[in-house]
Design a protein around this motif. Structure first.
Motif, mmCIF file in Angstrom:
data_model
loop_
_atom_site.group_PDB
_atom_site.id
_atom_site.type_symbol
_atom_site.label_atom_id
_atom_site.label_comp_id
_atom_site.label_asym_id
_atom_site.label_seq_id
_atom_site.Cartn_x
_atom_site.Cartn_y
_atom_site.Cartn_z
ATOM 1 N N ALA A 57 0.834 -1.206 0.000
ATOM 2 C CA ALA A 57 0.000 0.000 0.000
ATOM 3 C C ALA A 57 0.866 1.253 0.000
ATOM 4 O O ALA A 57 0.604 2.194 -0.759
ATOM 5 N N ASN A 58 1.900 1.268 0.823
ATOM 6 C CA ASN A 58 2.804 2.429 0.851
ATOM 7 C C ASN A 58 3.492 2.635 -0.487
ATOM 8 O O ASN A 58 3.603 3.756 -0.975
ATOM 9 N N ARG A 59 3.968 1.547 -1.090
ATOM 10 C CA ARG A 59 4.641 1.656 -2.388
ATOM 11 C C ARG A 59 3.698 2.167 -3.467
ATOM 12 O O ARG A 59 4.104 2.891 -4.375
ATOM 13 N N ALA A 60 2.430 1.754 -3.393
ATOM 14 C CA ALA A 60 1.441 2.162 -4.389
ATOM 15 C C ALA A 60 0.782 3.497 -4.035
ATOM 16 O O ALA A 60 -0.039 4.000 -4.803
ATOM 17 N N GLN A 61 1.121 4.038 -2.885
ATOM 18 C CA GLN A 61 0.564 5.305 -2.403
ATOM 19 C C GLN A 61 -0.946 5.254 -2.266
ATOM 20 O O GLN A 61 -1.680 6.140 -2.707
ATOM 21 N N ILE A 62 -1.424 4.140 -1.664
ATOM 22 C CA ILE A 62 -2.836 3.990 -1.352
ATOM 23 C C ILE A 62 -2.947 3.548 0.106
ATOM 24 O O ILE A 62 -1.970 3.098 0.704
ATOM 25 N N HIS A 63 -4.120 3.679 0.680
ATOM 26 C CA HIS A 63 -4.331 3.270 2.067
ATOM 27 C C HIS A 63 -4.392 1.744 2.151
ATOM 28 O O HIS A 63 -4.889 1.083 1.234
ATOM 29 N N ARG A 64 -3.912 1.194 3.256
ATOM 30 C CA ARG A 64 -3.913 -0.259 3.437
ATOM 31 C C ARG A 64 -5.329 -0.820 3.374
ATOM 32 O O ARG A 64 -5.568 -1.895 2.814
ATOM 33 N N ASN A 65 -6.304 -0.111 3.931
ATOM 34 C CA ASN A 65 -7.692 -0.585 3.883
ATOM 35 C C ASN A 65 -8.216 -0.637 2.450
ATOM 36 O O ASN A 65 -8.983 -1.537 2.092
ATOM 37 N N TYR A 66 -7.795 0.316 1.640
ATOM 38 C CA TYR A 66 -8.185 0.331 0.227
ATOM 39 C C TYR A 66 -7.621 -0.902 -0.475
ATOM 40 O O TYR A 66 -8.331 -1.580 -1.236
#
Length: 108
Positions: A57-66
Motif C-alpha cells: 500500500a505504501n509503495r502504491a501510495q494507497i491506504h492499506r484498507n483500500y
C-alpha cells in the motif's frame, strides 16, 4: 449488488488455499466478478513477493484498507490505481490481468 465470499481450505503441507466467489444477491451466480478476479491476482502477486499489505500500500501510495478491499474484490479501482499497484509490484500491467488467479479467482 454482488457479494464476495472468501473461502479458505488447507491443502497438502498445510498450505492455505483461498477461493473467492462472487455471488449475486440472489445467490445464483457463481461467476467471479472482474473486481474479485483482479483482487485475487493482486493478492497472489503480493503474497508471492512476501510483501505485507501495508508495504505494498505504501509503495502504491494507497491506504492499506483500500488495498485490502481491492484484494477482496470490493473496490472498482481506477486505471491510475492499477498502474500504481503494477509499479509497486514491479510487474507489467498485463500481468495483473493474467494467470490462474485472474481467470478462476482461486489462489494459494
Amino acid at each position: 449488488m454482488k457479494q464476495i465470499n472468501e473461502i479458505y481450505e488447507y491443502g497438502d503441507k498445510g498450505t492455505k488455499k483461498s477461493t473467492i466467489e462472487s455471488q449475486a444477491e440472489d445467490g445464483n451466480s457463481k461467476n467471479p466478478s472482474i473486481e474479485a478476479r483482479f483482487g485475487a491476482r493482486v493478492h497472489s502477486l503480493r503474497v508471492e513477493r512476501r510483501l505485507p499489505q501495508d508495504t505494498l500500500a505504501n509503495r502504491a501510495q494507497i491506504h492499506r484498507n483500500y488495498l485490502s478491499e481491492m484484494e477482496r474484490g470490493k473496490r472498482n479501482v481506477s486505471l491510475r490505481i492499477i498502474e500504481r499497484v503494477a509499479n509497486a509490484l514491479d510487474v507489467e500491467l498485463q500481468e495483473l490481468f493474467s494467470g490462474k488467479e485472474y481467470h478462476d479467482a482461486s489462489y494459494q
